[in-house]
Every structure is written in structure tokens, then in C-alpha cells.
Design an enzyme around this catalytic site. Sequence first.
Site, PDB file in Angstrom:
ATOM      1  N   ARG A 197      10.083  16.783  -0.442  1.00 43.14           N
ATOM      2  CA  ARG A 197      10.968  17.839   0.073  1.00 43.14           C
ATOM      3  C   ARG A 197      10.795  17.993   1.582  1.00 43.14           C
ATOM      4  O   ARG A 197      11.770  18.265   2.294  1.00 43.14           O
ATOM      5  CB  ARG A 197      10.687  19.155  -0.648  1.00 43.14           C
ATOM      6  N   ARG A 209      14.494  16.922  -6.471  1.00 43.36           N
ATOM      7  CA  ARG A 209      14.030  17.240  -7.829  1.00 43.36           C
ATOM      8  C   ARG A 209      13.927  15.953  -8.633  1.00 43.36           C
ATOM      9  O   ARG A 209      14.919  15.454  -9.165  1.00 43.36           O
ATOM     10  CB  ARG A 209      14.994  18.225  -8.496  1.00 43.36           C
TER      11      ARG A 209
END
Length: 431
Positions: free
Chosen positions: A395, A280
Site C-alpha cells: 500500500r 487488497r
Amino acid sequence: MLDARFVRENLELVETAMKNRNHEWDSARFTELDEARRAAITEQEALQAERNAKSKEIGKLMGQGKKDEAEAAKEQVRVVNEKLEALTAKREAAEGELHHILMTTPNIPHETTPVGKDETENPEVRRWGTPRDFEAEGMEMKPHWDLGADLNIIDADRAIKLSGSRFVLLGGMGARLERALMNFMVDSHAAHGFKEWWTPYLVNKQTMTGTGQLPKFEEDLFKTKDESLYLIPTAEVPLTNIHAGDVLDAKDLPLYYTAFTPCFREEAGSAGRDTRGIIRVHQFDKVEMVKFATPETSYDELESLTNEAEYILQQLKLPYRVISLCTGDLGFSAAKTYDVEVWMPSYNAYKEISSCSCCGDFQARRANIKYRDPENFKGTRYVHTLNGSGLAIGRCMAALMENYQNADGTITVPDVLVPYMGGVKVIEPQK
């Protein structure tokens, strides 16, 4: 955005949809403004007709030499003009508030979208692959941030020095792996019929409005000092708006587009493991897919779009699951969404890596994207737009590192990426 006429004729449906979406919706205020606007238009039309008649009468009276009567008629026209000016202001005020309401009202969920309060009620659709059991292998699992530091391919400290928290600095084989994933994803989508684009990373306010980022999510965006340009949060924004204001031909649909871009978002997550590593962050890389389809085919296209995202994970042999977002967890512009979640050992859980959505005509109405199909209907209709990550590269890289780690701290490169890594099969400590 929603069509005002549709809302007017389906108030109960809209009320239920907004309740299911946890969105505050003032049906009474919408109706009040809508009726005020329509009443003003009706009165305006009557006054305009009266003014036109009086204007003709003035000409006739002047021609007959009836100056006093003509002046009286002119005074009547002046009064009508004042009334029209006041009505115009009233109508514009109602229209402005109505427009704001519609621009900040989320899409209506598709009938197949499950009803639920939040992410805890998202049903699982399917799973693929089996997560590694590190304990059974007698091996200690390391999170990707530790692996990256040990291998010297992720440098968190220097990223903070350069930009602050929630930024990433990749070096050596870390940078190479990021680039390999990007090229592999784009090549895969292109081989499956997606047209590749290279888009601007800064777009104007109208473009951001077209896909629904503005006005509702203004605070989540990075922008230039004069606010004339915004850094894109996803390639969905420029890709979808390529056809803003266009009328497409039905014979050309569906259109499949893809692009790699960096993405920029204000991430305000809580403290914890999300602040570590590359899950994130404020700036990340992503390959995006966008489709333009007819209303009759758009939800079939959503299924194939989701399969396209899954294909990337299957080729990388990364375990994942697919969930269907419930109404309480649905994104602003989406009518139906599938999230693809990859297995992350450091979380001992699946984490979102792709979100595939059909937006119906919600974005097309905002961006004015239509199509014509003269064989089936007269005039034009709004297209349906779809978008999905294919995939979020950071990710994907984190999941790859964790799932492919070895006991000696190295990382095995998935077979499908070896050609993109210049033949490198194992990532070892870097200088």
C-alpha cells in the site's frame, strides 16, 4: 481473552461493551454455565472429602477384622466415584462451552475508544500533508496499476498466470522499490529502539490462538493440508508469541520488537478497484511493530507506536490522516486502535496503511505472558501487548507511485529512499 471472574463480576459492563461492538453476547447463558461449573466444583469437593473419609474408614475396619462393614464402605466409595465421574463430565462440558464463549468474545473497548456503529463513525484525530491537485497542475492522474503496467514494474497478467487473482508480480525497479521500502522501514524502527527479528512464516495452532486469530477467524487463514501449521496473516502473530508462557521482568519493560514478513490472508472484498493493483491481495509484505508494556504505560506506548508509523509517512512526504476506530469498527483483540490512512489519488480518499492497537491483557491472557515487579506487587501480572504496521509495504508503494508520478509517466523516488535504490532518483520504463 476476557477473565471469567471479571465477566462474572461485571456482567452489565460486558453486556454494554458487546452491544457497542455489535457482538452477540448471551449473558444468561454465560451465567448459567458459570454457575453450573462452580456448583459442580463445590459438589466435587464435598464428594472427594466423603471419599477420603470412607477410604480411611475402610482401612480402619479392615484392621479391626470387620470385613463385611469394610465391603459396605467400599460399595459406598464406588457410588461416590460414579457420582464424581458424572460430575466431572458435567463440569468439563460447562467449562468447554465457557471457554469457547470467552475465546470467541472480543476485547472490551478502552474508555477512550469512541462509541459508534461502524467505520462511518470513526472520528478523525489529525492530518499531515496536503494532497496534490493534479487538475491544477494540468496533469492527468494515473492509478498505480496503470503506472505499473506502463513502466513494466507491475505485471498483473503474469501474476494471475502464476497464482490467480489477488496476487502481485513485481519486476525491475518495482521489485527494487519494494525492497527499498522494506529496508528503510526496518532501519528506521531499529534506529528508534526496536529489536529486529526474522520470524517463521508458518506457525502452529497454539500460536495463532495466542493473538486471537483462532478460533474465530479460521476461515480467513491459509493452512497446511493437515492443519498443523498456518501461514501468518501478520508478523504480530510470531512476534507477540515469542514470549508465550514467559514471565518477564518489569525492569526490562517496555520491549519494542519489529520484523518484516510476507503476510497471507483470504481477501474476500467486493469487485471493483480493490481487485486491481496491489491494495487488497492474498499475499503482501509488511513491516510490523510489537510492544510489551505494563498496564500503567501501555496507552502512552500506543501514542508513541502510532507516531512511529506516522514518522515513516512523514519521511516519505506522503499525506495522511489518523482516525480513532469506534467500538463498532474495532478489531477482535484491540481495546483501542488508531488507523493511519495514506492519501490515494486513484480513490480520491485516504486508505488504511497502518492499524496501531493496544490490546490490554487480552492477548497476554491467551498466550500466558506475565511480568513480575517485586518492588510494587507480589506474584505476577499479565503484560499489555500492542501492535501496529510500520508499514504495509504494498500500500505504501501504491501511494508513493500515485503521489510521486510525473507528467511523462515516470515516478520520482522520494529523497529518503534514493540511497536504498542504489542512487536511482527516477523510475523510468523497464525492459
